[in-house]
Design a protein around this motif. Structure first.
Motif, PDB file in Angstrom:
ATOM      1  N   ASP A   1       0.835  -1.220   0.000  1.00 31.16           N
ATOM      2  CA  ASP A   1       0.000   0.000   0.000  1.00 31.16           C
ATOM      3  C   ASP A   1       0.859   1.255   0.000  1.00 31.16           C
ATOM      4  O   ASP A   1       0.583   2.221  -0.725  1.00 31.16           O
ATOM      5  N   THR A   2       1.901   1.244   0.841  1.00 32.63           N
ATOM      6  CA  THR A   2       2.720   2.451   0.970  1.00 32.63           C
ATOM      7  C   THR A   2       3.398   2.767  -0.355  1.00 32.63           C
ATOM      8  O   THR A   2       3.337   3.903  -0.838  1.00 32.63           O
TER       9      THR A   2
ATOM     10  N   GLU B   1       0.732   3.959  -2.984  1.00 30.22           N
ATOM     11  CA  GLU B   1       0.128   5.271  -2.662  1.00 30.22           C
ATOM     12  C   GLU B   1       1.155   6.397  -2.778  1.00 30.22           C
ATOM     13  O   GLU B   1       0.878   7.453  -3.330  1.00 30.22           O
TER      14      GLU B   1
ATOM     15  N   ALA C   1      -0.464  -4.376  -2.680  1.00 26.65           N
ATOM     16  CA  ALA C   1      -1.372  -3.282  -2.301  1.00 26.65           C
ATOM     17  C   ALA C   1      -2.843  -3.664  -2.486  1.00 26.65           C
ATOM     18  O   ALA C   1      -3.164  -4.508  -3.332  1.00 26.65           O
ATOM     19  N   ALA C   2      -3.720  -3.019  -1.712  1.00 28.35           N
ATOM     20  CA  ALA C   2      -5.161  -3.260  -1.813  1.00 28.35           C
ATOM     21  C   ALA C   2      -5.628  -3.024  -3.250  1.00 28.35           C
ATOM     22  O   ALA C   2      -5.106  -2.143  -3.936  1.00 28.35           O
TER      23      ALA C   2
ATOM     24  N   ILE D   1      -6.406   0.477  -4.419  1.00 27.90           N
ATOM     25  CA  ILE D   1      -5.216   1.315  -4.614  1.00 27.90           C
ATOM     26  C   ILE D   1      -4.549   0.926  -5.948  1.00 27.90           C
ATOM     27  O   ILE D   1      -4.144   1.779  -6.737  1.00 27.90           O
ATOM     28  N   GLN D   2      -4.490  -0.376  -6.207  1.00 27.57           N
ATOM     29  CA  GLN D   2      -3.899  -0.865  -7.462  1.00 27.57           C
ATOM     30  C   GLN D   2      -4.614  -0.286  -8.675  1.00 27.57           C
ATOM     31  O   GLN D   2      -3.989   0.140  -9.646  1.00 27.57           O
TER      32      GLN D   2
ATOM     33  N   GLN E   1      -2.263   1.016  11.851  1.00 29.23           N
ATOM     34  CA  GLN E   1      -2.851   2.228  11.284  1.00 29.23           C
ATOM     35  C   GLN E   1      -2.901   3.283  12.385  1.00 29.23           C
ATOM     36  O   GLN E   1      -2.781   2.954  13.573  1.00 29.23           O
TER      37      GLN E   1
END
Ligand code: NAP
Length: 316
Positions: free
Chosen positions: A152-153, A156, A179-180, A183-184, A287
């Motif tokens: 994810d990081t 993003e 990544a989720a 997000i992808q 988180q």
């Protein structure tokens, strides 16, 4: 002076613990080694912290958390703790600037970016290699940037970097992202994003500034040297390959699993009066929202522990 609570680390977990502890009228000190914030200050957009205002950034959220903790009386100091003695009733923390004592300690030391560990990485950090897109993206205006990692990081931050860079290439060691999916999808739809699959960075080269990077294809073993465009002279490298817990100080002193501190649901460690909160502890979701929750729980439990202490022979 003996504090009721000393919190090590001023990220979201530590600041929430400070807020709750000082609101409970406990004498509270937060010790931070650099500046408040932790990892979240490297985030440009905080969209998933419930109730955060539109356009909230990591730094703006942290500034408000710090202000709130101070409003209730939390003291803060900048120092690096080098040694801890946690086994006695009064816990002693030795820093570079002084020695601190408390009835309870909340460890909220968080985690640091994992390094690639290849030659040239350390030497060229701050000279083309960066671990913070929010801090350094503007240096790469209209240049090429390589983001290392597929979580994810990485994705993003890669997308954030496209606001500045001419092109952002994600270099990932497998052929699919971690990544989720949501997000992808955004990343695949972004014209400025490119992907280099099955690839790891072997070496970063440059004389005072990044000039080239050697990448290995893990399937074929082929080595490719990516060289800065002649007109640019350099490019950016942003490794986002996960984090390692900042818990070295407690090695052999507190129960840990893979470097993360083990706690129960009340944030208690195996040592009486010592709690851990946030990314430094074993947990399933790291988180801001879970870090602040941990901090609140740890502070309330610290208060209960002090009440218990003072109702027994240990009480003053
Ligand atoms: P992560 O999920 O652990 O991903 C690390 C990435 O780096 C993975 O793609 C991994 O590859 C790769 N990697 C690890 N070690 C490597 C190495 N030595 N060399 C090359 N590549 C390496 O870390 P993260 O992306 O920082 O996320 C951390 C946590 O924060 C996650 O739980 C994530 O969901 C959360 N997070 C959430 C948000 C959000 O909700 N918006 C944003 C940022 C982070 P493999 O995939 O092959 O393992």
């Amino acid at each position: 002076m003996i504090y009721d609570v000393i919190i090590i680390g001023a990220g979201p977990a530590g600041l929430a613990a400070g807020l709750y502890a000082s609101r409970a009228r406990l004498n509270t000190l937060i010790i931070e080694k650099e500046k408040a914030g932790g990892q979240i200050v490297s985030t440009d957009e905080v969209a998933n912290y419930p109730g955060s205002v539109e356009n909230a950034t990591g730094p703006s959220l942290i500034a408000r958390m710090e202000e709130q903790a101070k409003e209730f009386g939390t003291e803060t100091i900048l120092d690096t703790i080098k040694e801890v003695n946690l086994d006695e009733k009064i816990k002693v923390l030795k820093g570079e600037k002084g020695e601190y004592q408390a009835k309870t300690v909340i460890i909220a030391t968080g985690a640091n970016p994992r390094l690639i560990g290849c030659p040239g990485e350390k030497e060229l950090t701050g000279r083309g290699v960066s671990y913070c897109a929010t801090c350094d993206a503007a240096f790469f205006e209209d240049l090429e940037v390589y983001v290392i990692g597929g979580g994810d990081t990485a994705v993003e931050e890669g997308m954030y970097l496209t606001k500045f860079a001419r092109k952002v290439t994600i270099v990932h060691r497998r052929d699919e992202l971690r990544a989720a999916k949501s997000i992808q999808e955004k990343a695949f739809a972004n014209d400025k994003m490119a992907f280099m699959w099955d690839s790891v960075v072997e070496e970063i080269k440059g004389d005072g500034i990044v000039e080239s990077m050697v990448v290995k294809n893990v399937k074929t073993g082929e080595l490719t040297e990516i060289v800065a465009h002649e007109d640019d002279g350099t490019f950016g490298i942003f490794p986002f390959i996960g984090f390692v817990p900042a818990t070295d100080l407690f090695e052999g002193k507190i129960n840990m699993e893979n470097g993360y501190i083990v706690t129960d649901a009340d944030m208690k460690t195996n040592i009486d009066g010592v709690f851990a909160a946030g990314d430094c502890r074993v947990k399933s979701l790291r988180q801001v929202v879970t870090a602040t929750a941990d901090g609140a729980i740890a502070a309330v439990q610290a208060e209960k522990y002090i009440d218990f202490l003072e109702g027994t022979e240990y009480g003053k």
